[in-house]
Design a protein around this motif. Structure first.
Motif, PDB file in Angstrom:
ATOM      1  N   CYS A  29       0.807  -1.201   0.000  1.00  0.00           N
ATOM      2  CA  CYS A  29       0.000   0.000   0.000  1.00  0.00           C
ATOM      3  C   CYS A  29       0.847   1.260   0.000  1.00  0.00           C
ATOM      4  CB  CYS A  29      -0.877  -0.019   1.255  1.00  0.00           C
ATOM      5  SG  CYS A  29      -2.378   0.946   1.112  1.00  0.00           S
ATOM      6  N   ASP A  30       0.417   2.238  -0.760  1.00  0.00           N
ATOM      7  CA  ASP A  30       1.054   3.543  -0.739  1.00  0.00           C
ATOM      8  C   ASP A  30      -0.066   4.567  -0.874  1.00  0.00           C
ATOM      9  OD1 ASP A  30       2.662   5.719  -0.836  1.00  0.00           O
ATOM     10  OD2 ASP A  30       3.968   4.991  -2.422  1.00  0.00           O
ATOM     11  N   ILE A  31      -0.571   5.007   0.274  1.00  0.00           N
ATOM     12  CA  ILE A  31      -1.760   5.850   0.320  1.00  0.00           C
ATOM     13  C   ILE A  31      -1.434   7.170   1.012  1.00  0.00           C
ATOM     14  CG2 ILE A  31      -4.085   6.094   1.300  1.00  0.00           C
ATOM     15  CD1 ILE A  31      -4.163   4.062  -0.836  1.00  0.00           C
ATOM     16  N   ASN A  32      -1.888   8.269   0.418  1.00  0.00           N
ATOM     17  CA  ASN A  32      -1.785   9.572   1.064  1.00  0.00           C
ATOM     18  C   ASN A  32      -3.140   9.954   1.637  1.00  0.00           C
ATOM     19  OD1 ASN A  32       0.881   9.850   0.331  1.00  0.00           O
ATOM     20  ND2 ASN A  32       0.413  10.983  -1.545  1.00  0.00           N
ATOM     21  N   LEU A  33      -3.145  10.440   2.869  1.00  0.00           N
ATOM     22  CA  LEU A  33      -4.361  10.930   3.509  1.00  0.00           C
ATOM     23  C   LEU A  33      -4.204  12.429   3.733  1.00  0.00           C
ATOM     24  CD1 LEU A  33      -4.852   8.089   6.144  1.00  0.00           C
ATOM     25  CD2 LEU A  33      -5.987   8.334   3.941  1.00  0.00           C
ATOM     26  N   ASN A  34      -5.033  13.223   3.063  1.00  0.00           N
ATOM     27  CA  ASN A  34      -4.903  14.678   3.121  1.00  0.00           C
ATOM     28  C   ASN A  34      -6.197  15.321   3.609  1.00  0.00           C
ATOM     29  OD1 ASN A  34      -2.250  14.663   1.714  1.00  0.00           O
ATOM     30  ND2 ASN A  34      -3.494  13.890   0.024  1.00  0.00           N
ATOM     31  N   GLY A  35      -6.077  16.537   4.143  1.00  0.00           N
ATOM     32  CA  GLY A  35      -7.260  17.216   4.645  1.00  0.00           C
ATOM     33  C   GLY A  35      -7.712  16.633   5.968  1.00  0.00           C
ATOM     34  N   GLU A  36      -8.931  16.937   6.360  1.00  0.00           N
ATOM     35  CA  GLU A  36      -9.478  16.440   7.622  1.00  0.00           C
ATOM     36  C   GLU A  36     -10.728  15.619   7.348  1.00  0.00           C
ATOM     37  OE1 GLU A  36     -10.239  19.602  10.347  1.00  0.00           O
ATOM     38  OE2 GLU A  36      -8.184  20.361  10.291  1.00  0.00           O
ATOM     39  N   ILE A  37     -10.885  14.555   8.127  1.00  0.00           N
ATOM     40  CA  ILE A  37     -12.060  13.703   7.976  1.00  0.00           C
ATOM     41  C   ILE A  37     -12.612  13.379   9.352  1.00  0.00           C
ATOM     42  CG2 ILE A  37     -10.671  11.584   7.912  1.00  0.00           C
ATOM     43  CD1 ILE A  37     -12.772  10.514   5.881  1.00  0.00           C
ATOM     44  N   LYS A  47     -13.256  17.980   5.382  1.00  0.00           N
ATOM     45  CA  LYS A  47     -12.786  19.353   5.176  1.00  0.00           C
ATOM     46  C   LYS A  47     -11.611  19.291   4.229  1.00  0.00           C
ATOM     47  CE  LYS A  47     -11.862  23.671   7.566  1.00  0.00           C
ATOM     48  NZ  LYS A  47     -11.721  24.344   8.893  1.00  0.00           N
ATOM     49  N   THR A  48     -11.775  19.883   3.049  1.00  0.00           N
ATOM     50  CA  THR A  48     -10.767  19.768   2.006  1.00  0.00           C
ATOM     51  C   THR A  48      -9.657  20.810   2.170  1.00  0.00           C
ATOM     52  OG1 THR A  48     -11.774  21.321   0.452  1.00  0.00           O
ATOM     53  CG2 THR A  48     -12.627  19.056   0.468  1.00  0.00           C
ATOM     54  N   LYS A  49      -8.602  20.648   1.372  1.00  0.00           N
ATOM     55  CA  LYS A  49      -7.511  21.615   1.395  1.00  0.00           C
ATOM     56  C   LYS A  49      -7.973  22.987   0.935  1.00  0.00           C
ATOM     57  CE  LYS A  49      -3.357  18.809   1.064  1.00  0.00           C
ATOM     58  NZ  LYS A  49      -2.116  18.562   0.276  1.00  0.00           N
ATOM     59  N   ALA A  50      -9.044  23.018   0.133  1.00  0.00           N
ATOM     60  CA  ALA A  50      -9.596  24.284  -0.340  1.00  0.00           C
ATOM     61  C   ALA A  50     -10.523  24.906   0.696  1.00  0.00           C
ATOM     62  CB  ALA A  50     -10.346  24.060  -1.645  1.00  0.00           C
ATOM     63  N   ASP A  51     -10.571  24.279   1.882  1.00  0.00           N
ATOM     64  CA  ASP A  51     -11.368  24.766   3.017  1.00  0.00           C
ATOM     65  C   ASP A  51     -12.872  24.605   2.807  1.00  0.00           C
ATOM     66  OD1 ASP A  51     -10.930  25.597   5.618  1.00  0.00           O
ATOM     67  OD2 ASP A  51     -11.458  27.671   5.183  1.00  0.00           O
ATOM     68  N   ASP A  52     -13.263  23.726   1.893  1.00  0.00           N
ATOM     69  CA  ASP A  52     -14.678  23.388   1.755  1.00  0.00           C
ATOM     70  C   ASP A  52     -15.038  22.364   2.824  1.00  0.00           C
ATOM     71  OD1 ASP A  52     -15.258  24.962  -0.486  1.00  0.00           O
ATOM     72  OD2 ASP A  52     -14.498  23.431  -1.860  1.00  0.00           O
ATOM     73  N   GLU A  53     -16.257  22.427   3.331  1.00  0.00           N
ATOM     74  CA  GLU A  53     -16.740  21.433   4.291  1.00  0.00           C
ATOM     75  C   GLU A  53     -17.905  20.679   3.672  1.00  0.00           C
ATOM     76  OE1 GLU A  53     -17.126  21.755   8.886  1.00  0.00           O
ATOM     77  OE2 GLU A  53     -19.134  22.133   8.074  1.00  0.00           O
ATOM     78  N   VAL A  54     -17.718  19.375   3.563  1.00  0.00           N
ATOM     79  CA  VAL A  54     -18.745  18.527   2.971  1.00  0.00           C
ATOM     80  C   VAL A  54     -19.275  17.588   4.042  1.00  0.00           C
ATOM     81  CG1 VAL A  54     -19.253  16.790   1.213  1.00  0.00           C
ATOM     82  CG2 VAL A  54     -17.593  18.614   0.727  1.00  0.00           C
ATOM     83  N   LYS A  55     -20.592  17.585   4.234  1.00  0.00           N
ATOM     84  CA  LYS A  55     -21.223  16.693   5.199  1.00  0.00           C
ATOM     85  C   LYS A  55     -22.128  15.712   4.475  1.00  0.00           C
ATOM     86  CE  LYS A  55     -21.153  19.397   9.457  1.00  0.00           C
ATOM     87  NZ  LYS A  55     -21.931  19.852  10.620  1.00  0.00           N
ATOM     88  N   ILE A  56     -22.015  14.440   4.870  1.00  0.00           N
ATOM     89  CA  ILE A  56     -22.856  13.389   4.298  1.00  0.00           C
ATOM     90  C   ILE A  56     -23.549  12.667   5.438  1.00  0.00           C
ATOM     91  CG2 ILE A  56     -22.910  11.324   2.855  1.00  0.00           C
ATOM     92  CD1 ILE A  56     -20.245  12.215   1.648  1.00  0.00           C
ATOM     93  N   LYS A 244     -15.312   9.263  -8.266  1.00  0.00           N
ATOM     94  CA  LYS A 244     -16.657   9.494  -8.797  1.00  0.00           C
ATOM     95  C   LYS A 244     -17.330  10.672  -8.095  1.00  0.00           C
ATOM     96  CE  LYS A 244     -17.427   4.775 -10.376  1.00  0.00           C
ATOM     97  NZ  LYS A 244     -18.273   3.555 -10.294  1.00  0.00           N
ATOM     98  N   VAL A 245     -17.120  10.772  -6.771  1.00  0.00           N
ATOM     99  CA  VAL A 245     -17.704  11.881  -6.015  1.00  0.00           C
ATOM    100  C   VAL A 245     -17.201  13.222  -6.559  1.00  0.00           C
ATOM    101  CG1 VAL A 245     -17.729  13.020  -3.752  1.00  0.00           C
ATOM    102  CG2 VAL A 245     -18.102  10.548  -3.916  1.00  0.00           C
ATOM    103  N   GLN A 246     -15.941  13.250  -6.985  1.00  0.00           N
ATOM    104  CA  GLN A 246     -15.346  14.487  -7.491  1.00  0.00           C
ATOM    105  C   GLN A 246     -16.011  14.992  -8.772  1.00  0.00           C
ATOM    106  OE1 GLN A 246     -11.195  13.494  -7.878  1.00  0.00           O
ATOM    107  NE2 GLN A 246     -10.970  13.156  -5.675  1.00  0.00           N
ATOM    108  N   LEU A 251     -18.147  19.259  -5.707  1.00  0.00           N
ATOM    109  CA  LEU A 251     -17.376  18.337  -4.869  1.00  0.00           C
ATOM    110  C   LEU A 251     -16.015  17.965  -5.477  1.00  0.00           C
ATOM    111  CD1 LEU A 251     -20.199  15.932  -3.623  1.00  0.00           C
ATOM    112  CD2 LEU A 251     -19.415  18.092  -2.638  1.00  0.00           C
ATOM    113  N   GLY A 252     -15.555  18.774  -6.410  1.00  0.00           N
ATOM    114  CA  GLY A 252     -14.287  18.486  -7.069  1.00  0.00           C
ATOM    115  C   GLY A 252     -13.079  18.509  -6.146  1.00  0.00           C
ATOM    116  N   ASN A 253     -13.209  19.165  -4.986  1.00  0.00           N
ATOM    117  CA  ASN A 253     -12.083  19.256  -4.044  1.00  0.00           C
ATOM    118  C   ASN A 253     -12.050  18.117  -3.026  1.00  0.00           C
ATOM    119  OD1 ASN A 253     -10.953  21.665  -5.090  1.00  0.00           O
ATOM    120  ND2 ASN A 253     -12.501  22.884  -4.017  1.00  0.00           N
ATOM    121  N   VAL A 254     -13.018  17.217  -3.100  1.00  0.00           N
ATOM    122  CA  VAL A 254     -13.039  16.081  -2.171  1.00  0.00           C
ATOM    123  C   VAL A 254     -11.986  15.072  -2.624  1.00  0.00           C
ATOM    124  CG1 VAL A 254     -14.390  14.209  -1.175  1.00  0.00           C
ATOM    125  CG2 VAL A 254     -15.468  16.416  -1.635  1.00  0.00           C
TER     126      VAL A 254
END
Length: 263
Positions: A29-37, A47-56, A244-246, A251-254
């Motif tokens: 595995c080589d996975i990057n985890l970015n932003g806040e979840i 919470k994306t790097k672009a400072d968007d907050e997405v709630k599901i 797909k969500v992007q 939601l392009g910043n997710v």
């Protein structure tokens, strides 16, 4: 010996495992985890790097910066897969953490105590640190009996599991090994003064113990490798779902989970 202990203790980092900007890596595995979840009370917040907050929500309603999005049936399916994948990965991360702690504690009880003695203060201190870390992580994830909890920002701020976690592990290992060598040298000096040993005999003992550590610890790693592989597969599924969500408008910043192209 220090290298093997460092590798063993570092297995404890595989949970949130490197939440934030750090990375979860293994041979599979080589996975990057970015932003806040954050996953709490059955609501996934990103919470994306672009400072968007997405709630599901658990009914797959989506809110972008508090504004509800209107989704097509196909888009709702993508959101469902994404939400479900994240939720399912949390207990698997805890499984990997538990296996890592088990191996680290095994190394302490079966190896470090054998090397330094059953009453070793260093071994006891390390066991306490490991138990405390896992206990806090478990309390965090299972704090709500009706829903899992996973908050990357809180894990970083309160438990230190974040971008600098690997450095913190290195400091713990260095401190442990420094204290362990201190205990060992005291034991060696006492034995030599009592005519019970020599420098050569202690050197042989150290070489043998180093080999024993590798053999015993490696024999315990098969299960964690399997569980880590499962976790990697789950993270890969999340990455695929995110792609797909992007494509959904707004939601392009997710892009919290990213699998490197060479992985």
């Amino acid at each position: 010996m220090k290298k093997v202990m460092a590798t063993t203790i570092s297995l404890c980092a595989l949970t949130a495992f490197n939440v934030g900007a750090s990375q979860y890596r293994s041979n599979q595995c080589d996975i990057n985890l970015n932003g806040e979840i954050r996953f709490a009370e059955k609501t996934l917040t990103v919470k994306t790097k672009a400072d968007d907050e997405v709630k599901i929500t658990d009914s797959y309603l989506v809110y972008l910066n508090a504004e509800k999005l209107l989704l097509s049936p196909e888009e709702t399916t993508w959101i469902k897969h994404y939400y479900d994948s994240v939720e399912q990965s949390i207990p698997q991360a805890m499984t990997v953490a538990a296996e890592g702690m088990k191996i680290a504690n095994y190394a302490v009880s079966e190896v470090l105590r054998e090397f330094l003695g059953a009453e070793s203060k260093v071994a006891s201190q390390l066991e306490i640190k490991l138990d405390d870390l896992y206990g806090k992580l478990k309390d965090h994830v299972y704090q709500n009996p009706n829903s899992l909890t996973f908050d990357s920002a809180k894990l970083e701020n309160e438990l230190g599991i974040g971008p600098n976690f690997e450095n913190e592990v290195d400091l713990i290992v260095s401190d442990v090994m420094e204290n362990a060598m201190g205990e060992f040298l005291v034991q060696m000096g006492t034995s030599m003064l009592n005519g019970e040993g020599s420098m050569a005999s202690f050197e042989q003992r150290m070489k043998k113990m180093s080999k024993d550590i590798e053999t015993k610890v490696e024999s315990q790693t098969k299960n964690i490798e399997q569980e880590a592989k499962k976790l990697c597969e789950m993270l890969t599924t999340i990455d695929d779902s995110e792609s797909k969500v992007q494509t959904i408008k707004g939601l392009g910043n997710v892009d919290i989970v990213t699998k490197n192209k060479n992985a």
